[in-house]
Design a protein around this motif. Structure first.
Motif, short mmCIF file in Angstrom:
data_model
loop_
_atom_site.label_atom_id
_atom_site.label_comp_id
_atom_site.label_asym_id
_atom_site.label_seq_id
_atom_site.Cartn_x
_atom_site.Cartn_y
_atom_site.Cartn_z
N LEU A 189 0.83 -1.21 0.00
CA LEU A 189 0.00 0.00 0.00
C LEU A 189 0.86 1.26 0.00
CD1 LEU A 189 -2.74 -1.03 2.60
CD2 LEU A 189 -3.18 -0.34 0.22
N LEU A 190 1.94 1.22 0.78
CA LEU A 190 2.82 2.39 0.84
C LEU A 190 3.47 2.66 -0.51
CD1 LEU A 190 4.61 2.04 4.31
CD2 LEU A 190 2.49 3.23 3.72
N HIS A 191 3.94 1.60 -1.17
CA HIS A 191 4.54 1.79 -2.50
C HIS A 191 3.50 2.34 -3.47
CE1 HIS A 191 8.68 0.29 -2.33
NE2 HIS A 191 8.26 -0.51 -1.37
N ARG A 192 2.29 1.85 -3.36
CA ARG A 192 1.24 2.27 -4.29
C ARG A 192 0.90 3.75 -4.12
NH1 ARG A 192 -3.95 -1.60 -4.48
NH2 ARG A 192 -2.38 -2.99 -5.39
N HIS A 193 0.94 4.24 -2.90
CA HIS A 193 0.48 5.61 -2.65
C HIS A 193 1.59 6.56 -2.21
CE1 HIS A 193 -3.64 4.41 -3.24
NE2 HIS A 193 -3.49 3.42 -2.38
N PHE A 194 2.84 6.15 -2.42
CA PHE A 194 3.93 6.98 -1.91
C PHE A 194 3.97 8.36 -2.57
CE2 PHE A 194 8.22 8.69 -1.82
CZ PHE A 194 8.42 8.72 -0.45
N ASP A 195 3.85 8.41 -3.89
CA ASP A 195 3.94 9.70 -4.57
C ASP A 195 2.89 10.68 -4.03
OD1 ASP A 195 6.03 8.75 -6.02
OD2 ASP A 195 5.00 8.69 -7.95
N MET A 196 1.68 10.17 -3.84
CA MET A 196 0.62 11.02 -3.30
C MET A 196 0.99 11.50 -1.90
SD MET A 196 -1.88 10.99 -0.83
CE MET A 196 -2.01 9.25 -0.44
N ALA A 197 1.43 10.58 -1.06
CA ALA A 197 1.78 10.93 0.32
C ALA A 197 2.90 11.96 0.35
CB ALA A 197 2.20 9.68 1.10
N PHE A 198 3.87 11.76 -0.51
CA PHE A 198 5.00 12.71 -0.56
C PHE A 198 4.51 14.08 -1.01
CE2 PHE A 198 8.75 14.75 -2.31
CZ PHE A 198 9.71 14.47 -1.35
N GLY A 199 3.59 14.09 -1.97
CA GLY A 199 3.03 15.36 -2.43
C GLY A 199 2.32 16.10 -1.32
N VAL A 200 1.54 15.37 -0.52
CA VAL A 200 0.83 16.00 0.60
C VAL A 200 1.84 16.54 1.63
CG1 VAL A 200 -0.71 15.57 2.56
CG2 VAL A 200 -1.24 14.60 0.32
N ALA A 201 2.84 15.73 1.93
CA ALA A 201 3.86 16.15 2.91
C ALA A 201 4.62 17.38 2.40
CB ALA A 201 4.83 15.00 3.19
N LEU A 202 4.93 17.38 1.13
CA LEU A 202 5.64 18.52 0.55
C LEU A 202 4.75 19.76 0.58
CD1 LEU A 202 8.32 19.27 -0.87
CD2 LEU A 202 7.22 18.73 -3.04
N GLY A 203 3.47 19.54 0.38
CA GLY A 203 2.53 20.66 0.45
C GLY A 203 2.48 21.28 1.82
N VAL A 204 2.63 20.47 2.85
CA VAL A 204 2.60 20.98 4.23
C VAL A 204 3.93 21.65 4.56
CG1 VAL A 204 2.46 20.38 6.67
CG2 VAL A 204 0.97 19.23 5.03
N ALA A 205 5.03 20.97 4.25
CA ALA A 205 6.33 21.42 4.75
C ALA A 205 7.10 22.31 3.79
CB ALA A 205 7.19 20.20 5.09
N ALA A 206 6.82 22.18 2.50
CA ALA A 206 7.56 22.93 1.48
C ALA A 206 9.07 22.67 1.57
CB ALA A 206 7.27 24.43 1.58
N ASP A 207 9.43 21.50 1.99
CA ASP A 207 10.85 21.13 2.13
C ASP A 207 10.95 19.62 1.94
OD1 ASP A 207 13.68 22.02 3.54
OD2 ASP A 207 13.08 19.97 4.06
N ARG A 208 11.83 19.20 1.05
CA ARG A 208 11.88 17.78 0.71
C ARG A 208 12.36 16.91 1.87
NH1 ARG A 208 11.01 17.33 -4.61
NH2 ARG A 208 11.66 15.18 -4.83
#
Lengths: 186, 115
Positions: free
Chosen positions: A23-42
């Motif tokens: 599940l994590l592999h399947r949705h990683f890009d989305m999760a990373f996008g959300v996290a980047l949206g919050v933090a604005a830092d990779r």
């Protein structure tokens, strides 16, 4: 045929951590996008994802609609991210450096340089946007979410989602233009 | 580039190395046992229940909720239990035996007032 999210959630709830990893592999890009949206830092986005994935595992029984795991995971990531942004002094629990990079398909050097430059410009520009606008643009334009999904995650109306995407795009355009002009004049 | 579009925004996507590294870190934390948590839970339960009963309840929880605890299998819970409670207590022994046979039936019996 690949198992559905609902099936993988069911298996994970029964203790199958490999199903959860899928599940994590399947949705990683989305999760990373959300996290980047919050933090604005990779770097922060990576830490947020790791913490959020552990929390998702611990609270998987709270996912009431397994067929909508993607949206539930997005809410977990956003919640963890917002908490982290509020308390930036918290130490990293597991340094990512402890896990050496795994082999991956790397782009060619010239392509990698071009992508890195573009990414850095985009990140600088995104960093100037309010968090909700940033999230709306990333989820809608990058992840291809519907406005209804963006609105549900962010707790806003569909109309406001449209407005945030529109305003966010305009703000990004302005920032990128001023960034380019700044480079040309220097 | 004067206007960001979906193609440009893809530059923000994480590379496969980042994805694999983050997921590997998360899964390592998911899979690692946390005896400190179990010990704290055991001690917390013992404040309100007879220690043997608290231990028995925990055994049942571990048996009933695989994947919800750091020690999803009964055997691991039993090992921790032996360090934390009196496993010679008949109630604990009975609970372990019954939980191995049918955890849900044991919970029903507790709900009716215990064995």
């Amino acid at each position: 045929m690949d198992p559905s999210d609902a099936e993988l959630v069911r298996r994970a709830r029964a203790g199958d951590d490999a199903a959860f990893e899928t599940l994590l592999h399947r949705h990683f890009d989305m999760a990373f996008g959300v996290a980047l949206g919050v933090a604005a830092d990779r770097d922060d986005a990576e830490d947020i994802c790791q913490d959020a994935f552990v929390r998702a595992w611990e609270r998987l029984h709270q996912c009431r609609h397994p067929e909508r795991f993607r949206g539930w995971l997005a809410r977990v990531v956003r919640s963890v991210g917002l908490n982290r942004v509020e308390s930036r002094t918290r130490r990293r629990q597991t340094p990512l450096e402890a896990h050496p990079p795994l082999p991956s398909d790397r782009p060619r050097p010239d392509e990698a340089v071009r992508r890195r430059e573009l990414r850095e410009r985009l990140e600088r520009a995104l960093g100037h946007l309010p968090e909700v606008q940033r999230q709306a643009v990333l989820l809608y334009d990058l992840e291809g979410w519907a406005h209804a999904e963006v609105a549900e995650l962010l707790g806003i109306s569909v109309l406001m989602s449209r407005r945030h995407v529109s305003d966010g795009r305009r703000a990004l355009r302005r920032r990128l233009e001023s960034d380019r002009e700044g480079k040309e004049s220097s | 580039m004067t206007e960001p579009d979906r193609t440009d925004l893809r530059a923000l996507r994480p590379d496969p190395g980042t994805r694999d590294r983050v997921i590997a870190g998360a899964m390592a934390r998911v899979r690692e046992p946390s005896p400190g948590f179990v010990q704290a839970a055991l001690e917390g339960s013992a404040r309100f229940l007879r220690p043997a009963l608290a231990a028995a309840v925990l055994v049942l929880l571990f048996a009933l909720l695989p994947g919800r605890s750091p020690h999803p299998d009964l055997e691991a819970a039993g090992v921790l239990l032996s360090a934390s409670a009196d496993v010679s207590d008949p109630l604990v022994q009975w609970s372990i035996g019954e939980a191995e046979a049918d955890p849900r039936a044991v919970l029903v019996m507790y709900g009716r007032g215990g064995p």
